[in-house]
Design a protein around this motif. Structure first.
Motif, PDB file in Angstrom:
ATOM      1  N   ARG A   1       0.805  -1.223   0.000  1.00 38.23           N
ATOM      2  CA  ARG A   1       0.000   0.000   0.000  1.00 38.23           C
ATOM      3  C   ARG A   1       0.837   1.271   0.000  1.00 38.23           C
ATOM      4  O   ARG A   1       0.283   2.365   0.056  1.00 38.23           O
ATOM      5  CB  ARG A   1      -0.917   0.014   1.228  1.00 38.23           C
TER       6      ARG A   1
ATOM      7  N   VAL B   1       0.165   4.656  -2.545  1.00 40.22           N
ATOM      8  CA  VAL B   1      -1.130   4.596  -3.211  1.00 40.22           C
ATOM      9  C   VAL B   1      -1.935   5.814  -2.823  1.00 40.22           C
ATOM     10  O   VAL B   1      -2.179   6.065  -1.647  1.00 40.22           O
ATOM     11  CB  VAL B   1      -1.889   3.308  -2.813  1.00 40.22           C
TER      12      VAL B   1
ATOM     13  N   THR C   1      -6.884   6.379  -6.214  1.00 39.61           N
ATOM     14  CA  THR C   1      -6.936   5.029  -6.757  1.00 39.61           C
ATOM     15  C   THR C   1      -7.940   4.167  -6.029  1.00 39.61           C
ATOM     16  O   THR C   1      -8.288   3.101  -6.503  1.00 39.61           O
ATOM     17  CB  THR C   1      -5.559   4.358  -6.668  1.00 39.61           C
ATOM     18  N   ARG C   2      -8.413   4.634  -4.851  1.00 40.45           N
ATOM     19  CA  ARG C   2      -9.381   3.857  -4.107  1.00 40.45           C
ATOM     20  C   ARG C   2     -10.796   4.327  -4.356  1.00 40.45           C
ATOM     21  O   ARG C   2     -11.735   3.881  -3.710  1.00 40.45           O
ATOM     22  CB  ARG C   2      -9.056   3.923  -2.613  1.00 40.45           C
TER      23      ARG C   2
ATOM     24  N   ILE D   1     -14.182   4.234  -5.839  1.00 41.55           N
ATOM     25  CA  ILE D   1     -14.884   3.125  -6.463  1.00 41.55           C
ATOM     26  C   ILE D   1     -16.084   3.615  -7.258  1.00 41.55           C
ATOM     27  O   ILE D   1     -16.486   3.023  -8.249  1.00 41.55           O
ATOM     28  CB  ILE D   1     -15.330   2.114  -5.380  1.00 41.55           C
TER      29      ILE D   1
ATOM     30  N   ARG E   1      -2.889  -4.996  -3.154  1.00 40.26           N
ATOM     31  CA  ARG E   1      -3.223  -3.782  -3.906  1.00 40.26           C
ATOM     32  C   ARG E   1      -4.623  -3.884  -4.498  1.00 40.26           C
ATOM     33  O   ARG E   1      -5.395  -2.922  -4.493  1.00 40.26           O
ATOM     34  CB  ARG E   1      -2.193  -3.543  -5.010  1.00 40.26           C
TER      35      ARG E   1
ATOM     36  N   ASP F   1      -8.088  -1.602  -3.543  1.00 36.62           N
ATOM     37  CA  ASP F   1      -8.781  -0.763  -4.517  1.00 36.62           C
ATOM     38  C   ASP F   1     -10.213  -1.230  -4.769  1.00 36.62           C
ATOM     39  O   ASP F   1     -10.855  -0.785  -5.718  1.00 36.62           O
ATOM     40  CB  ASP F   1      -8.017  -0.745  -5.846  1.00 36.62           C
TER      41      ASP F   1
ATOM     42  N   ASP G   1      -0.478  -3.685 -11.400  1.00 39.33           N
ATOM     43  CA  ASP G   1      -1.818  -3.350 -10.946  1.00 39.33           C
ATOM     44  C   ASP G   1      -2.430  -2.258 -11.809  1.00 39.33           C
ATOM     45  O   ASP G   1      -3.638  -2.251 -12.068  1.00 39.33           O
ATOM     46  CB  ASP G   1      -1.742  -2.886  -9.486  1.00 39.33           C
TER      47      ASP G   1
END
Length: 308
Positions: free
Chosen positions: A30, A33, A37-38, A40, A130, A134, A305
């Motif tokens: 992590r 990051v 990128t998280r 959703i 990863r 995410d 990723d």
């Protein structure tokens, strides 16, 4: 004075795998990051939100169990079998990834830091952390001499707990098994495909020694339905083997010495050529050097990723 025995995985971390050690790789995965990128929901702006609801893409049909929403009952399967079934769904943007770890006998080899099988597991776990971080789902197929170990794709820390535990268990079984020839990998590809929706992702970590007669053709076919990535595991001894006499030991206790000349494919070129050949088949890949270790694998998994 009494005390508890030290687990073999702590005494020989480059040979044995433990679920605890693999879980501990989470902090490496992590690093760096960004919150973006998280995200959703796919909505504009900087707010991180989660999608609600069951999604619209069919995923699986399974037996109904207590707590399932009756609105999700699959009428066709229920009528056909006479037993309640429910249909599960996932979001169109949901990432489902199956990690294929090669723990066949040829992978239980290493000359620096760790066995090839250990390096494969470390890299796959870093990638898995990863993906679930995410919002994606991760599953596992581990190839062992005694048969595959399977974890269906799931999300969150619970999924990675199952994956890391299964990796440690499968690797322990592989080390305990009698030495023998590598079973083919073709059936493992078919099994991994069955766990994924169309457009899902398969990541293979292997040196691809003796993959079997149908592996190449099947891989090319599956690459039309799935996104397939390859981590080609490489030990330093394979890339540049100095001539000389080398002692060896086998799992059944035999020891000896073998004389070897300089490897015909010294250097990175042969491995890079293999990766280029797979890229022409639609399977992009990276070289994974066993001696590098998880600290070096983390940025490689970040790159991988990004294209999954």
């Amino acid at each position: 004075m009494t005390g508890t025995a030290t687990p073999a995985s702590d005494l020989h971390p480059g040979i044995h795998l433990s679920g605890e050690a693999l879980m501990g790789l989470r902090h490496l995965a992590r690093r760096g990051v960004s919150p973006a990128t998280r995200t959703i929901a796919g909505l504009p702006g900087g707010i991180v939100t989660r999608r609600r609801g069951r999604g619209s893409e069919p995923d699986d049909v399974r037996l109904w169990s207590e707590g399932d929403d009756r609105r999700h009952i699959d009428r066709n399967a229920t009528a056909r079998t006479g037993v309640l079934h429910v249909r599960t769904h996932h979001d169109e943007r949901d990432r489902a990834v199956v990690l294929l770890a090669d723990f066949r006998p040829s992978m239980l080899f290493g000359t620096r830091r760790a066995l090839r099988s250990v390096a494969a597991a470390e890299a796959l776990v870093l990638l898995g952390w990863r993906i679930v971080g995410d919002g994606g789902r991760v599953g596992l197929v581990a190839a062992t001499p005694g048969g595959p170990v399977v974890v269906r794709p799931g999300g969150g820390e619970r999924a990675m707990t199952a994956v890391t535990g299964a990796l440690a268990h499968a690797h322990g079984e592989a080390l305990a098994a009698a030495a023998g020839e590598d079973p083919p990998l073709g059936s493992l590809l078919t099994l991994a495909q069955s766990l994924l929706p169309s457009g899902g992702h398969l990541v293979i970590a292997s040196a691809l020694d003796a993959p079997g007669p149908d592996f190449e053709s099947l891989l090319t076919i599956l690459a039309e339905r799935l996104s397939i990535r390859l981590l080609l595991v490489s030990d330093a001894f394979e890339r540049a083997r100095p001539p000389g006499f080398y002692p060896f030991a086998t799992p059944d206790g035999r020891r000896g010495t073998v004389r070897a000349g300089r490897s015909a494919g010294a250097g990175a070129a042969p491995l890079d050529e293999r990766l280029a050949d797979y890229a022409r088949r639609g399977v992009e890949g990276l070289r994974l050097d066993v001696e590098a270790g998880p600290e070096s694998y983390a940025p490689l998994m970040e790159r991988l990723d990004a294209v999954l």
